[in-house]
Each structure stands twice: as C-alpha cells, then as structure tokens.
Motif scaffolding. Sequence first.
Motif, PDB file in Angstrom:
ATOM      1  N   ASP A 135      37.977  84.382  52.811  1.00  0.00           N
ATOM      2  CA  ASP A 135      37.428  84.291  54.161  1.00  0.00           C
ATOM      3  C   ASP A 135      37.990  85.395  55.049  1.00  0.00           C
ATOM      4  O   ASP A 135      37.265  86.017  55.821  1.00  0.00           O
ATOM      5  CB  ASP A 135      37.732  82.924  54.791  1.00  0.00           C
ATOM      6  CG  ASP A 135      36.923  81.802  54.172  1.00  0.00           C
ATOM      7  OD1 ASP A 135      35.948  82.091  53.454  1.00  0.00           O
ATOM      8  OD2 ASP A 135      37.275  80.634  54.406  1.00  0.00           O
ATOM      9  N   PHE A 136      39.280  85.642  54.943  1.00  0.00           N
ATOM     10  CA  PHE A 136      39.909  86.695  55.731  1.00  0.00           C
ATOM     11  C   PHE A 136      39.321  88.057  55.379  1.00  0.00           C
ATOM     12  O   PHE A 136      39.001  88.852  56.257  1.00  0.00           O
ATOM     13  CB  PHE A 136      41.427  86.701  55.510  1.00  0.00           C
ATOM     14  CG  PHE A 136      42.108  87.863  56.174  1.00  0.00           C
ATOM     15  CD1 PHE A 136      42.313  87.864  57.546  1.00  0.00           C
ATOM     16  CD2 PHE A 136      42.517  88.958  55.425  1.00  0.00           C
ATOM     17  CE1 PHE A 136      42.925  88.945  58.170  1.00  0.00           C
ATOM     18  CE2 PHE A 136      43.136  90.030  56.037  1.00  0.00           C
ATOM     19  CZ  PHE A 136      43.337  90.030  57.410  1.00  0.00           C
ATOM     20  N   ARG A 137      39.181  88.332  54.096  1.00  0.00           N
ATOM     21  CA  ARG A 137      38.628  89.616  53.651  1.00  0.00           C
ATOM     22  C   ARG A 137      37.191  89.792  54.124  1.00  0.00           C
ATOM     23  O   ARG A 137      36.796  90.882  54.526  1.00  0.00           O
ATOM     24  CB  ARG A 137      38.715  89.734  52.137  1.00  0.00           C
ATOM     25  CG  ARG A 137      40.131  89.925  51.647  1.00  0.00           C
ATOM     26  CD  ARG A 137      40.167  90.085  50.146  1.00  0.00           C
ATOM     27  NE  ARG A 137      41.536  90.176  49.703  1.00  0.00           N
ATOM     28  CZ  ARG A 137      42.062  89.382  48.786  1.00  0.00           C
ATOM     29  NH1 ARG A 137      41.349  88.451  48.201  1.00  0.00           N
ATOM     30  NH2 ARG A 137      43.333  89.524  48.446  1.00  0.00           N
ATOM     31  N   LEU A 138      36.412  88.733  54.072  1.00  0.00           N
ATOM     32  CA  LEU A 138      35.028  88.811  54.538  1.00  0.00           C
ATOM     33  C   LEU A 138      34.988  89.101  56.034  1.00  0.00           C
ATOM     34  O   LEU A 138      34.236  89.974  56.482  1.00  0.00           O
ATOM     35  CB  LEU A 138      34.285  87.503  54.235  1.00  0.00           C
ATOM     36  CG  LEU A 138      32.848  87.432  54.767  1.00  0.00           C
ATOM     37  CD1 LEU A 138      31.987  88.515  54.141  1.00  0.00           C
ATOM     38  CD2 LEU A 138      32.268  86.051  54.539  1.00  0.00           C
ATOM     39  N   ARG A 139      35.807  88.401  56.818  1.00  0.00           N
ATOM     40  CA  ARG A 139      35.835  88.645  58.274  1.00  0.00           C
ATOM     41  C   ARG A 139      36.305  90.062  58.579  1.00  0.00           C
ATOM     42  O   ARG A 139      35.776  90.722  59.474  1.00  0.00           O
ATOM     43  CB  ARG A 139      36.714  87.613  58.971  1.00  0.00           C
ATOM     44  CG  ARG A 139      36.051  86.247  59.086  1.00  0.00           C
ATOM     45  CD  ARG A 139      36.777  85.311  60.037  1.00  0.00           C
ATOM     46  NE  ARG A 139      38.198  85.181  59.781  1.00  0.00           N
ATOM     47  CZ  ARG A 139      38.746  84.345  58.902  1.00  0.00           C
ATOM     48  NH1 ARG A 139      37.971  83.558  58.185  1.00  0.00           N
ATOM     49  NH2 ARG A 139      40.046  84.284  58.750  1.00  0.00           N
ATOM     50  N   CYS A 162      28.177  88.007  63.717  1.00  0.00           N
ATOM     51  CA  CYS A 162      28.882  87.300  64.791  1.00  0.00           C
ATOM     52  C   CYS A 162      29.230  85.879  64.373  1.00  0.00           C
ATOM     53  O   CYS A 162      30.309  85.377  64.712  1.00  0.00           O
ATOM     54  CB  CYS A 162      28.031  87.288  66.058  1.00  0.00           C
ATOM     55  SG  CYS A 162      27.851  88.912  66.804  1.00  0.00           S
ATOM     56  N   LEU A 163      28.345  85.257  63.634  1.00  0.00           N
ATOM     57  CA  LEU A 163      28.598  83.905  63.135  1.00  0.00           C
ATOM     58  C   LEU A 163      29.819  83.902  62.209  1.00  0.00           C
ATOM     59  O   LEU A 163      30.704  83.044  62.328  1.00  0.00           O
ATOM     60  CB  LEU A 163      27.367  83.378  62.403  1.00  0.00           C
ATOM     61  CG  LEU A 163      27.404  81.936  61.945  1.00  0.00           C
ATOM     62  CD1 LEU A 163      27.508  80.988  63.134  1.00  0.00           C
ATOM     63  CD2 LEU A 163      26.155  81.611  61.128  1.00  0.00           C
ATOM     64  N   VAL A 164      29.902  84.875  61.315  1.00  0.00           N
ATOM     65  CA  VAL A 164      31.047  84.985  60.415  1.00  0.00           C
ATOM     66  C   VAL A 164      32.330  85.217  61.220  1.00  0.00           C
ATOM     67  O   VAL A 164      33.379  84.658  60.917  1.00  0.00           O
ATOM     68  CB  VAL A 164      30.842  86.131  59.393  1.00  0.00           C
ATOM     69  CG1 VAL A 164      32.120  86.428  58.630  1.00  0.00           C
ATOM     70  CG2 VAL A 164      29.708  85.792  58.433  1.00  0.00           C
ATOM     71  N   LEU A 165      32.235  86.035  62.279  1.00  0.00           N
ATOM     72  CA  LEU A 165      33.408  86.344  63.101  1.00  0.00           C
ATOM     73  C   LEU A 165      33.756  85.218  64.070  1.00  0.00           C
ATOM     74  O   LEU A 165      34.833  85.222  64.661  1.00  0.00           O
ATOM     75  CB  LEU A 165      33.166  87.635  63.879  1.00  0.00           C
ATOM     76  CG  LEU A 165      33.005  88.896  63.022  1.00  0.00           C
ATOM     77  CD1 LEU A 165      32.626  90.080  63.887  1.00  0.00           C
ATOM     78  CD2 LEU A 165      34.270  89.166  62.228  1.00  0.00           C
ATOM     79  N   GLY A 166      32.838  84.270  64.250  1.00  0.00           N
ATOM     80  CA  GLY A 166      33.092  83.155  65.147  1.00  0.00           C
ATOM     81  C   GLY A 166      33.014  83.526  66.617  1.00  0.00           C
ATOM     82  O   GLY A 166      33.676  82.899  67.447  1.00  0.00           O
ATOM     83  N   GLU A 189      46.009  84.074  42.341  1.00  0.00           N
ATOM     84  CA  GLU A 189      44.570  83.861  42.273  1.00  0.00           C
ATOM     85  C   GLU A 189      43.971  83.985  43.665  1.00  0.00           C
ATOM     86  O   GLU A 189      44.556  83.504  44.635  1.00  0.00           O
ATOM     87  CB  GLU A 189      44.260  82.454  41.720  1.00  0.00           C
ATOM     88  CG  GLU A 189      44.495  82.311  40.243  1.00  0.00           C
ATOM     89  CD  GLU A 189      43.492  83.088  39.417  1.00  0.00           C
ATOM     90  OE1 GLU A 189      42.329  83.205  39.821  1.00  0.00           O
ATOM     91  OE2 GLU A 189      43.901  83.600  38.357  1.00  0.00           O
ATOM     92  N   PRO A 190      42.835  84.640  43.752  1.00  0.00           N
ATOM     93  CA  PRO A 190      42.204  84.699  45.076  1.00  0.00           C
ATOM     94  C   PRO A 190      41.850  83.289  45.545  1.00  0.00           C
ATOM     95  O   PRO A 190      41.280  82.511  44.793  1.00  0.00           O
ATOM     96  CB  PRO A 190      40.943  85.523  44.851  1.00  0.00           C
ATOM     97  CG  PRO A 190      40.930  85.921  43.430  1.00  0.00           C
ATOM     98  CD  PRO A 190      42.092  85.296  42.731  1.00  0.00           C
TER      99      PRO A 190
END
Length: 108
Positions: free
Chosen positions: A18-22, A77-81, A11-12
């Motif tokens: 989160d990894f896929r989104l980044r 940038c916020l998503v990437l931290g 299951e996802p």
Amino acid sequence: MTGMIQLEYEEPGEENDDFRLRLLIASVVQRAVVDWVLYRGLDDVRKRRLYHEADQWLFRDDRNIFDDDGITFPEACLVLGTPTGVIRSSILSLGREDLLGLRRAFSG
C-alpha cells in the motif's frame, strides 16, 4: 560462517504494498503538477504538449483522454486519500516561482 552478515528476506506485506502504491501514485501526480505549472503558457511545442497532457489528466475526468488501462486523476486521489478538489485548488494556486523555490531549497 563467522564474520558474515546475514540478511533476512522480508515477504512483501500489504502495508508495504500500500505504501509503495501511494508513493508511486504521488510521484505521478507530482510529475503532472510540475508539467502543468512549469510549461503553462510556453511556446516550445514539446513543453506545450506536456502541459496539455497534464492539464487533461489533472482537470478533466474523461476516461477516454488516455489509454483505458491508465489511472485517472480522481482514482489517483482516491488512492492518496485526498479529495480531487483539494489537490486541484492547490495546483491552481502554484506558480513557477513556487516550484523553482522548492528546487533551490532541496538542491542545497
């Protein structure tokens, strides 16, 4: 049945999502950086348009540049931290040779 390989469906999970989104966001930023660096100062109309769009997205925080449904560079940038200033200063230091050198390094 013997001899059959059984694959387990996973299951996802939030970590994978989160990894896929980044990864997706990093790819979008990378494409914009490549367009900005490689097409800066060129006369070709298509490439100049790609440069301009990348410039607008990377260096202008105006939400109205593109469709309101799109992600802004500060949001990316916020998503990437990573702070926008850190990425922007790195972009400004890049030249075509830097990207072409990377391409040669990865093409074998």
